[in-house]
Motif scaffolding. Structure first.
Motif, PDB file in Angstrom:
ATOM      1  N   LEU A   1       1.176  -1.361   0.141  1.00  0.00           N
ATOM      2  CA  LEU A   1       0.213  -0.077   0.340  1.00  0.00           C
ATOM      3  C   LEU A   1       1.312   1.594  -0.224  1.00  0.00           C
ATOM      4  O   LEU A   1       0.765   1.949  -0.981  1.00  0.00           O
ATOM      5  CB  LEU A   1      -1.137   0.150   0.742  1.00  0.00           C
ATOM      6  CG  LEU A   1      -1.987  -1.364   1.230  1.00  0.00           C
ATOM      7  CD1 LEU A   1      -3.119  -1.336   2.553  1.00  0.00           C
ATOM      8  CD2 LEU A   1      -2.430  -1.136   0.205  1.00  0.00           C
ATOM      9  N   GLY A   2       1.797   1.697   0.761  1.00  0.00           N
ATOM     10  CA  GLY A   2       2.243   3.079   0.987  1.00  0.00           C
ATOM     11  C   GLY A   2       3.661   2.787  -0.464  1.00  0.00           C
ATOM     12  O   GLY A   2       3.644   3.739  -1.523  1.00  0.00           O
ATOM     13  N   ILE A   3       3.776   1.444  -0.539  1.00  0.00           N
ATOM     14  CA  ILE A   3       4.042   1.430  -2.441  1.00  0.00           C
ATOM     15  C   ILE A   3       3.645   2.204  -3.494  1.00  0.00           C
ATOM     16  O   ILE A   3       3.694   2.611  -4.406  1.00  0.00           O
ATOM     17  CB  ILE A   3       4.911   0.206  -3.245  1.00  0.00           C
ATOM     18  CG1 ILE A   3       5.998  -0.347  -2.017  1.00  0.00           C
ATOM     19  CG2 ILE A   3       5.520   0.006  -4.544  1.00  0.00           C
ATOM     20  CD1 ILE A   3       6.423  -2.144  -2.170  1.00  0.00           C
ATOM     21  N   ALA A   4       2.386   1.684  -3.231  1.00  0.00           N
ATOM     22  CA  ALA A   4       1.505   2.560  -4.320  1.00  0.00           C
ATOM     23  C   ALA A   4       0.930   3.870  -4.228  1.00  0.00           C
ATOM     24  O   ALA A   4       1.329   4.713  -4.655  1.00  0.00           O
ATOM     25  CB  ALA A   4       0.187   1.733  -4.000  1.00  0.00           C
ATOM     26  N   ALA A   5       1.750   4.427  -3.382  1.00  0.00           N
ATOM     27  CA  ALA A   5       1.466   5.595  -2.683  1.00  0.00           C
ATOM     28  C   ALA A   5       2.397   6.370  -2.974  1.00  0.00           C
ATOM     29  O   ALA A   5       2.718   7.656  -4.173  1.00  0.00           O
ATOM     30  CB  ALA A   5       1.574   5.899  -1.631  1.00  0.00           C
ATOM     31  N   LEU A   6       4.041   5.797  -3.049  1.00  0.00           N
ATOM     32  CA  LEU A   6       4.868   6.213  -3.613  1.00  0.00           C
ATOM     33  C   LEU A   6       5.248   6.392  -5.307  1.00  0.00           C
ATOM     34  O   LEU A   6       5.429   7.763  -5.826  1.00  0.00           O
ATOM     35  CB  LEU A   6       6.475   5.608  -3.366  1.00  0.00           C
ATOM     36  CG  LEU A   6       6.945   5.586  -1.408  1.00  0.00           C
ATOM     37  CD1 LEU A   6       7.608   5.238  -1.476  1.00  0.00           C
ATOM     38  CD2 LEU A   6       7.573   6.895  -1.349  1.00  0.00           C
ATOM     39  N   LYS A   7       4.515   5.941  -5.931  1.00  0.00           N
ATOM     40  CA  LYS A   7       4.194   5.201  -7.276  1.00  0.00           C
ATOM     41  C   LYS A   7       3.386   6.330  -7.557  1.00  0.00           C
ATOM     42  O   LYS A   7       3.204   6.841  -8.835  1.00  0.00           O
ATOM     43  CB  LYS A   7       3.921   4.218  -7.955  1.00  0.00           C
ATOM     44  CG  LYS A   7       5.339   2.914  -7.551  1.00  0.00           C
ATOM     45  CD  LYS A   7       6.467   3.257  -8.527  1.00  0.00           C
ATOM     46  CE  LYS A   7       6.376   3.436  -9.994  1.00  0.00           C
ATOM     47  NZ  LYS A   7       7.317   3.148 -10.785  1.00  0.00           N
ATOM     48  N   GLY A   8       2.296   6.807  -6.286  1.00  0.00           N
ATOM     49  CA  GLY A   8       1.241   7.846  -7.418  1.00  0.00           C
ATOM     50  C   GLY A   8       2.044   9.076  -7.117  1.00  0.00           C
ATOM     51  O   GLY A   8       0.850  10.130  -6.892  1.00  0.00           O
ATOM     52  N   GLY A   9       3.211   9.613  -6.541  1.00  0.00           N
ATOM     53  CA  GLY A   9       3.480  10.624  -6.576  1.00  0.00           C
ATOM     54  C   GLY A   9       4.233  10.924  -4.727  1.00  0.00           C
ATOM     55  O   GLY A   9       4.863  12.919  -4.462  1.00  0.00           O
ATOM     56  N   ALA A  10       3.561  10.125  -3.245  1.00  0.00           N
ATOM     57  CA  ALA A  10       3.471  10.641  -2.251  1.00  0.00           C
ATOM     58  C   ALA A  10       5.056  10.911  -1.586  1.00  0.00           C
ATOM     59  O   ALA A  10       5.867  10.339  -2.583  1.00  0.00           O
ATOM     60  CB  ALA A  10       3.154   9.325  -1.388  1.00  0.00           C
ATOM     61  N   LYS A  11       4.777  11.961  -1.859  1.00  0.00           N
ATOM     62  CA  LYS A  11       7.060  12.431  -1.054  1.00  0.00           C
ATOM     63  C   LYS A  11       7.517  11.264  -0.380  1.00  0.00           C
ATOM     64  O   LYS A  11       8.812  11.719  -0.698  1.00  0.00           O
ATOM     65  CB  LYS A  11       6.975  13.815  -0.888  1.00  0.00           C
ATOM     66  CG  LYS A  11       6.243  14.572   0.365  1.00  0.00           C
ATOM     67  CD  LYS A  11       6.334  15.560   0.521  1.00  0.00           C
ATOM     68  CE  LYS A  11       6.158  16.065   2.206  1.00  0.00           C
ATOM     69  NZ  LYS A  11       5.341  17.439   1.774  1.00  0.00           N
ATOM     70  N   ALA A  12       7.057  10.665   0.719  1.00  0.00           N
ATOM     71  CA  ALA A  12       7.576  10.023   1.290  1.00  0.00           C
ATOM     72  C   ALA A  12       6.153   8.915   1.705  1.00  0.00           C
ATOM     73  O   ALA A  12       5.158   9.212   2.070  1.00  0.00           O
ATOM     74  CB  ALA A  12       8.212  10.654   3.045  1.00  0.00           C
ATOM     75  N   ALA A  13       6.460   7.733   2.069  1.00  0.00           N
ATOM     76  CA  ALA A  13       6.140   6.872   2.375  1.00  0.00           C
ATOM     77  C   ALA A  13       6.777   5.935   3.936  1.00  0.00           C
ATOM     78  O   ALA A  13       8.365   5.345   3.607  1.00  0.00           O
ATOM     79  CB  ALA A  13       5.213   5.822   1.909  1.00  0.00           C
ATOM     80  N   ILE A  14       6.551   5.328   4.967  1.00  0.00           N
ATOM     81  CA  ILE A  14       6.630   4.930   6.241  1.00  0.00           C
ATOM     82  C   ILE A  14       6.076   4.228   6.831  1.00  0.00           C
ATOM     83  O   ILE A  14       4.881   3.795   6.364  1.00  0.00           O
ATOM     84  CB  ILE A  14       6.931   6.001   7.019  1.00  0.00           C
ATOM     85  CG1 ILE A  14       7.981   7.559   6.841  1.00  0.00           C
ATOM     86  CG2 ILE A  14       8.097   5.716   8.719  1.00  0.00           C
ATOM     87  CD1 ILE A  14       7.385   8.818   6.564  1.00  0.00           C
TER      88      ILE A  14
END
Length: 317
Positions: free
Chosen positions: A157-170
């Motif tokens: 889920l965090g990886i999907a957020a990152l690939k969607g342009g999130a500046k960081a995922a913890i």
């Protein structure tokens, strides 16, 4: 009662025509036995591999199931996984029906994103397929956000957020063994995992600490297991997914306008009741903005038995 496997699997395959004709992903649930005629049996497709999972001893039927699957798709590998409730040793519960483990895919692909797999694990091999629409939502709603992924498992889920342009995922999870699996997905997707992208630890310890330190996030993913672990850092005894306590903490970490996405796995409350509980637990600082559920590969006429996903927004007070 004799189960007509060929007919059931063929019907299920045809009912998912929209999925197997898509080129946007290569993994879905082929057969959901709980509502398609064989309770306790699920079959999932990851690329050219099929996993047949069962909770009753159906070993005598596995050859028929294998042949039925090969009639639908040219699988290069079909693996049988019997639950421990079958009462057999591991070597008698997990084995290949077709092909060789050397043909097992290392990754599943969805919407241009790759997720690492470990097909020979008895637990979920790395990607919960009912959450496919959640990953799509995250890829479409995370741009520029700092995202916290709680109970992160393999980090999908965090990886999907990152690939969607999130500046960081913890990613926060109690299991230290997951870091290497998350790292594989990061590498495959050309992402930099950094030194603080994965935190191994107790959620009841780390969230109060983050609040005390003044940390804020623009998005929080809350997907606790059906039964949250006991914690020496918790002042209460967690029950079920423990949304009340966890949301009270998450709401203090959200920036105004930030979203909290909650995944419910429970049958003791309706969707409306669950959402009302979330809002109350946040001291009414959250409002519900969106709901959705799993897709056609998890058929069930009773919506409250399916995965229930609600998105909340932090009110700017």
């Amino acid at each position: 009662m004799t189960i007509q496997w060929r007919e059931l699997i063929e019907k299920a395959w045809n009912d998912r025509k929209i999925l197997h004709e898509s080129d946007e992903f290569d993994s879905w649930r082929v057969f959901h036995g709980y509502t398609e005629g064989a309770k306790g049996v699920v079959i999932e497709k990851f690329g050219s591999m099929a996993l047949v999972e069962y909770k009753d001893d159906i070993r005598e039927d596995l050859e028929v199931i294998k042949d039925a699957l090969l009639q639908c798709y040219p699988f290069t590998l079909i693996i049988a996984k019997g639950d421990q409730s079958v009462g057999l040793r591991l070597k008698h519960r997990m084995f290949t029906l077709h092909g060789d483990f050397s043909d097992a895919p290392e990754f599943a692909q969805e919407y241009g994103i790759y997720y690492s797999l470990l097909p020979d694990t008895m637990h979920n091999c790395g990607l919960y397929l009912d959450a496919r629409p959640v990953r799509k939502w995250l890829a479409n709603n995370s741009e520029g956000r700092r995202v916290l992924n709680l109970f992160s498992f393999t980090g999908s889920l965090g990886i999907a957020a990152l690939k969607g342009g999130a500046k960081a995922a913890i990613h926060l999870d109690k299991s230290k063994d997951l870091l290497s699996r998350i790292q594989k997905s990061y590498d495959k997707n050309s992402l930099d995992i950094g030194t603080r992208s994965f935190i191994q630890g107790d959620i009841y310890k780390h969230l109060p600490k983050a609040i005390k330190n003044g940390q804020r996030f623009d998005g929080i993913i809350l997907d606790p297991p059906p039964k949250v672990y006991k914690s020496p850092y918790s002042e209460h005894q967690p029950r079920g997914q423990d949304f009340s306590k966890l949301v009270s903490l998450c709401s203090k970490l959200l920036s105004p306008g930030g979203w909290l996405i909650c995944l419910f796995h429970r049958y003791d409350a309706t969707w409306d009741q669950s959402d009302a509980e979330i809002i109350e637990s946040s001291s009414n600082t959250l409002k519900m903005t969106e709901r959705f559920t799993s897709e056609c590969d998890f058929p069930d006429d009773n919506i409250d038995r399916k995965l229930r996903v609600t998105v909340f927004e932090k009110i700017d007070t």
